[in-house]
Design an enzyme around this catalytic site. Structure first.
Site, PDB file in Angstrom:
ATOM      1  N   TYR A  33       0.996  -1.155  -0.012  1.00  0.00           N
ATOM      2  CA  TYR A  33       0.026  -0.095  -0.031  1.00  0.00           C
ATOM      3  C   TYR A  33       0.924   1.377   0.085  1.00  0.00           C
ATOM      4  CZ  TYR A  33       0.746   0.883   4.987  1.00  0.00           C
ATOM      5  OH  TYR A  33       1.289   1.217   6.226  1.00  0.00           O
ATOM      6  N   ARG A  52       8.339   4.232  -4.495  1.00  0.00           N
ATOM      7  CA  ARG A  52       8.249   3.312  -3.388  1.00  0.00           C
ATOM      8  C   ARG A  52       7.262   2.098  -3.696  1.00  0.00           C
ATOM      9  NH1 ARG A  52       7.613   5.467   2.523  1.00  0.00           N
ATOM     10  NH2 ARG A  52       5.483   5.579   2.016  1.00  0.00           N
ATOM     11  N   ARG A 100      -7.521 -20.747  -2.573  1.00  0.00           N
ATOM     12  CA  ARG A 100      -6.466 -20.483  -1.360  1.00  0.00           C
ATOM     13  C   ARG A 100      -5.350 -21.572  -1.420  1.00  0.00           C
ATOM     14  NH1 ARG A 100      -5.035 -21.777   3.637  1.00  0.00           N
ATOM     15  NH2 ARG A 100      -4.138 -19.895   4.980  1.00  0.00           N
ATOM     16  N   HIS A 102      -0.837 -21.178  -0.565  1.00  0.00           N
ATOM     17  CA  HIS A 102       0.145 -20.219  -0.324  1.00  0.00           C
ATOM     18  C   HIS A 102       0.977 -19.833  -1.307  1.00  0.00           C
ATOM     19  CE1 HIS A 102      -1.179 -21.482   3.778  1.00  0.00           C
ATOM     20  NE2 HIS A 102      -0.454 -21.030   4.279  1.00  0.00           N
ATOM     21  N   LYS A 149       6.721  -1.622   2.024  1.00  0.00           N
ATOM     22  CA  LYS A 149       5.257  -1.275   2.567  1.00  0.00           C
ATOM     23  C   LYS A 149       4.399  -2.320   2.446  1.00  0.00           C
ATOM     24  CE  LYS A 149       3.190   3.160   3.346  1.00  0.00           C
ATOM     25  NZ  LYS A 149       3.130   3.137   4.623  1.00  0.00           N
ATOM     26  N   GLU A 182      11.777   2.318  14.536  1.00  0.00           N
ATOM     27  CA  GLU A 182      10.696   3.371  14.089  1.00  0.00           C
ATOM     28  C   GLU A 182       9.571   3.151  14.816  1.00  0.00           C
ATOM     29  OE1 GLU A 182       9.573   2.961   9.852  1.00  0.00           O
ATOM     30  OE2 GLU A 182       9.344   0.524  10.174  1.00  0.00           O
ATOM     31  N   LEU A 207      10.930   1.425   7.517  1.00  0.00           N
ATOM     32  CA  LEU A 207      10.516   1.886   6.228  1.00  0.00           C
ATOM     33  C   LEU A 207      11.236   3.283   5.732  1.00  0.00           C
ATOM     34  CD1 LEU A 207       8.290   1.430   3.907  1.00  0.00           C
ATOM     35  CD2 LEU A 207       7.129   3.224   5.165  1.00  0.00           C
TER      36      LEU A 207
HETATM   37  N1  PDD Z   1       2.644   5.180   7.371  1.00  0.00           N
HETATM   38  N2  PDD Z   1       7.232   3.786   8.882  1.00  0.00           N
HETATM   39  C1  PDD Z   1       6.274   3.106   8.868  1.00  0.00           C
HETATM   40  C2  PDD Z   1       6.233   1.712   9.511  1.00  0.00           C
HETATM   41  C3  PDD Z   1       5.041   3.641   8.084  1.00  0.00           C
HETATM   42  O1  PDD Z   1       3.723   2.816   8.160  1.00  0.00           O
HETATM   43  C4  PDD Z   1       5.125   4.852   7.885  1.00  0.00           C
HETATM   44  C5  PDD Z   1       3.736   5.451   6.810  1.00  0.00           C
HETATM   45  C6  PDD Z   1       6.271   5.575   7.806  1.00  0.00           C
HETATM   46  C7  PDD Z   1       6.273   7.048   7.167  1.00  0.00           C
HETATM   47  O2  PDD Z   1       6.519   6.936   5.766  1.00  0.00           O
HETATM   48  P1  PDD Z   1       5.968   8.313   4.909  1.00  0.00           P
HETATM   49  O3  PDD Z   1       6.643   9.460   5.235  1.00  0.00           O
HETATM   50  O4  PDD Z   1       6.129   7.807   3.543  1.00  0.00           O
HETATM   51  O5  PDD Z   1       4.353   8.205   5.252  1.00  0.00           O
HETATM   52  C8  PDD Z   1       7.318   4.926   8.274  1.00  0.00           C
HETATM   53  C9  PDD Z   1       1.568   5.427   6.754  1.00  0.00           C
HETATM   54  C10 PDD Z   1       1.165   6.908   6.730  1.00  0.00           C
HETATM   55  C11 PDD Z   1       0.310   4.660   7.086  1.00  0.00           C
HETATM   56  O6  PDD Z   1       0.552   3.508   7.327  1.00  0.00           O
HETATM   57  O7  PDD Z   1      -0.652   5.232   7.402  1.00  0.00           O
END
Ligand code: PDD
Length: 285
Positions: A33, A52, A100, A102, A149, A182, A207
């Site tokens: 996403y 990304r 389904r 895997h 992501k 993070e 991320l």
């Molecule tokens: N989240 N780290 C994680 C685990 C994240 O899920 C996100 C973003 C970030 C920051 O990334 P960016 O600056 O590109 O938004 C760092 C989004 C906003 C979400 O899951 O809603």
């Protein structure tokens, strides 16, 4: 005004928007996403978000469901149909619908795509920034590929809920060596007593946030000293300032970590200046 979602080629009322029960996103979290900010009706840093997205997809060997330019058009159309001025556009692509199993589905299985958009609660966001937020620490328990992501966010969900139950807005993951990785949905930063801005390198373990990438430019512009290195919770407790970054939070000051006040317990000057100037460095499209 009723909300509209884009689902696999159609714009449908939000309440009726659905995917199949055997969508691999639903069954295996087999998808990725992006969340892109919308400001003044424009997409913010769409180029970097789509870069990304393409990287996440290629790491998981999921095909782009359409040309990148078409994807950007659909994002814009979804923003327009929902009359979003200041908010977010959410985009999710999964490996598609299949019986389904895997292992990957048969060749030719079409990836599923969903795009939604909504306005921010600007009052709430600004309140968070002017009050500053609280953060709690939780043990890092995610897989090693958090650079992708992926929609597999169960540890992030549990971490965010732990924060909420502790009266905090974000949780910082702490790895086995005692270093902060993070936040559950944001990148983590501190400002040391001697004014250096510290954040973990984005090679692995976090991320690579788009807000983080842009903020590195803002820091350079302000002549601030950057230390891209891991930091411990003890350093965070002793920091002069702390803050988080993401497409939904921009730069938001942190004023308490694990119940301990950061600096004088109010949003820091550097975090506030970075929040003010962040959008001057972002790309609008
Ligand atoms: N989240 N780290 C994680 C685990 C994240 O899920 C996100 C973003 C970030 C920051 O990334 P960016 O600056 O590109 O938004 C760092 C989004 C906003 C979400 O899951 O809603």
């Amino acid at each position: 005004m009723s909300r509209i979602a884009y689902v696999n080629g159609r714009y449908v009322p939000h309440g009726e928007a659905s995917v199949h029960v055997e969508d691999r996103g639903y069954q295996f979290a087999d998808g990725v996403y992006e969340v892109c900010e919308v400001r003044g009706g424009h997409l913010v840093d769409a180029r970097r978000h789509l870069d990304r997205l393409e990287r996440s997809l290629s790491e998981l060997r999921i095909a782009m469901p359409m040309e990148r330019r078409a994807l950007e058009l659909v994002m814009r159309e979804t923003v327009a149909q929902n009359r979003v001025r200041d908010g977010i556009v959410y985009l999710q692509i999964t490996r598609g619908v299949a019986r389904r199993d895997h292992a990957f589905p048969p060749a030719g299985t079409q990836p599923s795509i969903v795009i939604t958009a909504r306005n921010h609660d600007l009052g709430k966001l600004e309140q968070g920034a002017s009050d500053g937020i609280a953060v709690v620490s939780v043990p890092e328990n995610r897989w090693a590929r958090v650079d992708i992501k992926s929609v597999g966010l169960l540890p992030n969900v549990l971490a965010k809920q732990a924060a909420r139950e502790a009266g905090a807005k974000e949780a910082w993951f702490v790895d086995a060596n005692g270093f902060v990785t993070e936040g559950s949905s944001t990148n983590a930063w501190i400002v040391t007593r001697d004014g250096a801005v510290v954040t973990r390198p984005a090679d692995f373990g976090i991320l690579r946030g788009i807000t983080r990438t842009v903020l590195l430019e803002v820091l350079a512009d302000h002549g601030l000293k950057l230390e891209e290195r891991p930091f411990t919770m003890e350093e965070a407790y002793a920091a002069r300032e702390a803050f988080i970054t993401s497409a939904t939070q921009f730069v938001t000051p942190v004023v308490r970590v694990d119940g301990k006040p950061i600096g004088n317990g109010a949003p820091g000057l550097i975090a506030s200046a970075l929040r003010r100037d962040y959008h001057d460095h972002a790309e609008f499209a």
